[in-house]
Design a protein around this motif. Structure first.
Motif, PDB file in Angstrom:
ATOM      1  N   ALA A 257       3.402 -30.645  30.608  1.00  0.00           N
ATOM      2  CA  ALA A 257       1.940 -30.708  30.595  1.00  0.00           C
ATOM      3  C   ALA A 257       1.457 -31.983  29.909  1.00  0.00           C
ATOM      4  O   ALA A 257       0.507 -32.631  30.354  1.00  0.00           O
ATOM      5  N   HIS A 261      -0.727 -34.989  31.464  1.00  0.00           N
ATOM      6  CA  HIS A 261      -1.984 -35.430  30.850  1.00  0.00           C
ATOM      7  C   HIS A 261      -1.965 -36.944  30.628  1.00  0.00           C
ATOM      8  O   HIS A 261      -2.929 -37.651  30.949  1.00  0.00           O
ATOM      9  N   ALA A 399      -5.761 -30.327  32.169  1.00  0.00           N
ATOM     10  CA  ALA A 399      -4.519 -30.504  31.403  1.00  0.00           C
ATOM     11  C   ALA A 399      -4.755 -30.258  29.919  1.00  0.00           C
ATOM     12  O   ALA A 399      -3.935 -29.642  29.239  1.00  0.00           O
ATOM     13  N   GLN A 402      -4.775 -26.704  29.286  1.00  0.00           N
ATOM     14  CA  GLN A 402      -3.439 -26.102  29.265  1.00  0.00           C
ATOM     15  C   GLN A 402      -2.683 -26.452  27.999  1.00  0.00           C
ATOM     16  O   GLN A 402      -1.890 -25.648  27.504  1.00  0.00           O
TER      17      GLN A 402
END
Length: 610
Positions: A257, A261, A399, A402
């Protein structure tokens, strides 16, 4: 430690064909139809290793000798010859496999007797280097030598004992022998016998030890109070392993993740720089178009004025005879062709200027068209880059949404790992203090709070791990947290004692206990016979049965056929020698790798005894 190896079991008699099973050095499986003598083989092996009684079958009539071939720890052969129904075993230091007529190298008592100095047990225990090992036989501290029967009980398991309710550890089930039977288990797991004489400390030492024990007890109580859960050390280790696995998975997800990002942020910066460049170029093109449009207007205005000059020359009489409009001379003063010459020069000048301006305009118009097309293309590109930039902004926001829970989840897992590690440290400290207390108990400082055959917690935990791995490899359902309960001399699995399970699970737990004990001892070079003989180790239940007074078996879990396959796969990797007796056919892989006998009761080999 030295161990034995089974070589063959032979029934011989005058005028009778020999009945023989040759055991492989690793896995031997004997399978086939019922009532073909498979269980009789197991009982015969037990009988030849010091058993007191063997119920002969009708097919054995006429067989006068039972031969059991062994390999001793030093690799030398030994054949035990015993007549059914007698208490004498003839020892031959060679490999014999037929009716024996020659004198024996030694004759010993088959069944061990404490008063006898000449028994099979003493002979084989001496060969294994265990003839001087003592075990405690009562709570008062009395000891006796460990015998062959003690070890055979934990290595050779008949079908009726496989499913019986009593613990696999207990041989007779009577209170008078319980201490000795649990002491044998302690000896196998630790490799340590019991001292023959224990005078104990004097009165002063007992008072000092008593004070130390009280202090240790208080420390243990304080440590137990710091424990945050009732989980055992093994449960905590399993939980720690799961937490570490979850942390690794969470780290992978977080890195993925985070990389997504960062990549989105990098792309957004690239698109922002590109959009700024497009804005700058659009401004330049728009400025140029404005300037060139003004220039185009100027050129067109000039052409219009030049056209007006031509038109005005005709309208105003610039090209008629009379006073010269250019120089003002009267006709009489004009030389011939004067008017025509002046008009022509004016017309030529106007035409030249118009041509020049038209050429400039012609060059300007394609440039204006190119700039207009470039402006249109730049506008479309600008809109596309703008849309991509907005999409990347949404992706970055998603992102970031998350990343926050992933970071929070990782922190929770890290906190959990710290808690579990602290709990394990407390358990380790408790085990250390309990070991110290048990040694003081053994010195007679105070009345023992535990059985005299107490086994250190770390050793029991190690054995429990071997047992749990065995059950896991066999894929036995609902038997988590399995282990040896040394205080009750029982095997527990799935939160219940073995005696409280159905016949199928009791059989599997007995098999797993016997093989795990052998594996534990062999891999750690601890005392053990070195082989296991299991009769019907895997019994499958197709459906549960209800508890009735006639059938005390409790409803139990269903054991699938997968257990059989996994059981045999695991036994192929067994570190010692294994003999498996079963009705069902082994998997094909076992048939190709193990020593196998198929009793068909029809064609082929019908059974053990002809």
């Amino acid at each position: 430690m030295g161990s034995l190896q089974l070589v063959h079991l032979t029934y011989a008699g005058s005028g009778r064909p020999s009945a023989q099973i040759v055991f492989g050095p690793e896995l031997t499986t004997i399978y086939g139809a019922s009532d073909t003598g498979k269980t009789f083989i197991v009982r015969s092996v037990e009988y030849m290793l010091g058993g007191a009684q063997l119920d002969m079958v009708d097919e054995a009539e006429g067989y006068t000798q039972i031969l059991l071939g062994l390999l001793l720890p030093d690799g030398s052969p030994l054949t035990l010859v015993r007549r059914p129904g007698t208490n004498s075993t003839h020892l031959h230091r060679e490999d014999l496999r037929d009716l024996v007529h020659r004198p024996a190298d030694a004759i010993v008592n088959s069944v061990h007797n404490a008063r006898s100095k000449n028994s099979l047990s003493i002979h084989l225990m001496r060969a294994m280097g265990l003839d001087e090992v003592l075990i405690r036989k009562n709570e008062a501290g009395g000891t006796r030598p460990v015998t062959l029967t003690d070890l055979v009980h934990l290595s050779v398991v008949t079908e009726d004992r496989m499913i019986a309710m009593p613990s696999p550890v207990l041989r007779t089930g009577t209170a008078t022998t319980r201490t000795a039977e649990t002491s044998v288990m302690r000896f196998l797991l630790t490799g340590e016998g019991d001292p023959s004489v224990d005078t104990g400390p004097n009165a002063g030492q007992r008072r000092v030890n008593r004070g130390q024990i009280n202090l240790l007890d208080q420390l243990v109580i304080d440590l137990y109070a710091k424990l945050e859960s009732d989980e055992s050390e093994r449960d905590l280790r399993d939980r720690l392993a799961r937490v570490k696995t979850a942390i690794d998975a969470q780290n992978i997800a977080l890195r993925a993740a985070d990389e997504g990002h960062r990549e989105a942020v990098r792309e957004r910066m690239m698109h922002a720089r590109r959009l700024a460049g497009l804005d700058e170029r659009l401004a330049e093109v728009s400025d140029l178009l404005g300037r060139f449009s003004l220039l185009e207007d100027q050129y067109r205005s000039d052409l219009e004025r030049l056209a007006m000059v031509n038109e005005a020359g005709s309208i105003l009489g610039y090209f008629r005879v009379g006073t010269c409009v250019f120089c003002g001379a009267d006709p009489e003063h004009q030389h011939p062709g004067h008017s025509q010459q002046e008009a022509t020069q004016l017309h030529i000048a106007v035409q030249a200027e118009a041509a020049k301006t038209t050429a400039l305009l012609t060059d300007l118009l394609p440039t204006i068209a190119d700039l207009a097309r470039e402006q249109e293309e730049l506008a479309r590109t600008w809109q596309s880059v703008k849309a991509d930039l907005e999409a990347l902004a949404e992706l970055i926001a998603e992102a970031e949404g998350q990343l926050a829970p992933l970071r929070e989840g990782l922190q929770e897992l890290l906190d959990t790992r710290s808690v579990v590690e602290r709990q394990l440290e407390l358990h380790a400290r408790i085990a250390e203090l309990e070991d110290k207390r048990s040694r003081l108990d053994g010195e007679g400082a105070v009345p023992a709070a535990r059985p005299s055959q107490y086994i250190a917690a770390r050793i029991v935990n190690d054995f429990d791990s071997v047992l749990q791995r065995t059950l896991s490899r066999w894929e036995i359902p609902a038997v988590d947290n399995s282990g040896y309960d040394q205080y009750n001399a029982e095997i527990r699995a799935g939160g219940r004692p073995r005696a409280g399970r159905g016949k199928g699970v009791r059989s599997v737990l007995h098999s797993a206990f016997t093989t795990s004990l052998a594996r534990f001892c062999i891999e750690r070079d601890l005392p053990h016979l070195g082989f296991v003989v299991l009769d019907s180790p895997v019994v499958t239940y197709r459906q549960p049965v209800k508890n009735t007074p006639q059938d005390p078996d409790l409803p139990d879990v269903r054991i699938t056929s997968t257990v059989v396959d996994r059981f045999y796969e695991d036994m192929l990797a067994f570190p010692g020698q294994a003999v498996i007796i079963e009705n069902g056919d082994p998997p094909l892989g076992v048939l190709s790798e193990a020593t196998t006998y198929n009793f068909t009761a029809a064609d082929g080999r019908p059974g053990f005894l002809p």
